[in-house]
Motif scaffolding. Sequence first.
Motif, PDB file in Angstrom:
ATOM      1  N   TYR A 126       0.858  -1.193   0.000  1.00 48.00           N
ATOM      2  CA  TYR A 126       0.000   0.000   0.000  1.00 48.00           C
ATOM      3  C   TYR A 126       0.897   1.247   0.000  1.00 48.00           C
TER       4      TYR A 126
ATOM      5  N   THR B  85       2.367   5.073   0.781  1.00 47.72           N
ATOM      6  CA  THR B  85       2.411   5.997   1.934  1.00 47.72           C
ATOM      7  C   THR B  85       2.210   7.401   1.378  1.00 47.72           C
TER       8      THR B  85
ATOM      9  N   ASP C 181       0.962   8.816   7.651  1.00 48.05           N
ATOM     10  CA  ASP C 181       1.158   7.371   7.407  1.00 48.05           C
ATOM     11  C   ASP C 181       2.368   6.846   8.168  1.00 48.05           C
TER      12      ASP C 181
ATOM     13  N   GLU D  45      -7.690  10.405   8.110  1.00 52.92           N
ATOM     14  CA  GLU D  45      -7.672   9.852   6.731  1.00 52.92           C
ATOM     15  C   GLU D  45      -6.658   8.718   6.618  1.00 52.92           C
ATOM     16  N   SER D  46      -5.521   8.884   7.321  1.00 57.41           N
ATOM     17  CA  SER D  46      -4.482   7.843   7.283  1.00 57.41           C
ATOM     18  C   SER D  46      -4.975   6.577   7.976  1.00 57.41           C
TER      19      SER D  46
ATOM     20  N   ASN E  67      -7.988   5.622   8.350  1.00 58.65           N
ATOM     21  CA  ASN E  67      -9.023   5.008   7.491  1.00 58.65           C
ATOM     22  C   ASN E  67      -8.404   4.119   6.430  1.00 58.65           C
ATOM     23  N   ARG E  68      -7.250   4.507   5.907  1.00 53.93           N
ATOM     24  CA  ARG E  68      -6.611   3.712   4.838  1.00 53.93           C
ATOM     25  C   ARG E  68      -5.855   2.488   5.356  1.00 53.93           C
ATOM     26  N   TRP E  69      -5.328   2.561   6.581  1.00 56.61           N
ATOM     27  CA  TRP E  69      -4.428   1.490   7.042  1.00 56.61           C
ATOM     28  C   TRP E  69      -5.084   0.481   7.982  1.00 56.61           C
TER      29      TRP E  69
END
Length: 314
Positions: free
Chosen positions: A112, A114, A119, A184-185, A187-189
Amino acid sequence: MEASMEQKFQEKIDNDIRIEPKDWMPEKYRKTLIRQISQHAHSEIVGMLPEGNWITRAPNLRRKVALLAKVQDEAGHGLYLYSACETLGIERTELIDQLHTGKAKYSSIFNYPTLTWADMGTIGWLVDGAAIMNQVPLCRCSYGPYARAMVRVCKEESFHQRQGYELLLTLSKGTPEQKEMLQESVNRWWWPALMMFGPNDADSPHTAQSMAWKIKRFTNDELRQRFVDMCVEQAEILGVSLPDPDLKWNEERGHYDFGEINWDEFWNVVRGNGPCNKDRINTRVKAHENGQWVRDAASAYAKKQSEKKSVSVA
Ligand code: 3HC
């Protein structure tokens, strides 16, 4: 009747007697250790890339030094684990070739991108946090070299997780934009971090045997559950919400219930179709090729040294 070699081996495992490189072991035990340890080592080496991407862009010297130290640690973990793997009778060159040709896996999480500075904190908090959850039990793995390598790795991972969480704590007390970047970070990880523990036990071809051989001390689902339970409280302190509407405390179970993982996404990434798979391997192959002169110089120096030694002995 004389117990078979397998029976004697299993008795040692059941009595928590460590298996060492020179001990007899079933070929399948040796093979699954080579599989797991080498993929663990590949994960450490490839895992340097997502974070290495931000060393030149750290917001201040303190963050840059911490990130540099962490990425350097991951390299050391990889070399440590390759050495542990070599005790099982496989050459380093073969292991590297397996990574570069796609024959061997490495952790899906590193495929994924960064995208923001947050991140770097989320990786420390969630990715290294998940790694610690999975690696601490490995300090009690039945195979001696792997278990001993894990002791030092886990000590360093704790620093990795701590520096990441502290970075996020700073953002959580920052400007509205910094708080938004943090959320937001996460949410992605979040979901890719849960995938690090592997498929559900029911879909894991290796877990039952790895538990019987005490390579694994807990199953994938047990460790994943512990990780979720630990993160929920930590997320509250950060003031972030975890992106799972089904996350809820279950008094009866004494654990948090959580939503279903997107296993199609997981297997898609594992099969090489994640956002960064190709880029990660191309970068590794290029770095390996560019480092050929170092390996040549080191072996020329070693050869010279051994020639000198044999002359002085003669
Ligand atoms: N990414 C890629 N492949 C995965 C995976 C993941 N997250 N989870 C499982 N797989 C693969 C397995 O390798 C196996 O494929 P294989 O037969 O080709 O090897 C298959 O999916 C079935 O999975 P199983 O759960 O049955 O396989 P295992 O019993 O090997 O369990 C594991 C998987 C839990 C990852 C186990 O191998 C393990 O504990 N490995 C050691 C720890 C490790 O490698 N962690 C990876 C991250 S390291 C890290 O994060 C470094 C830190 O510094 C940041």
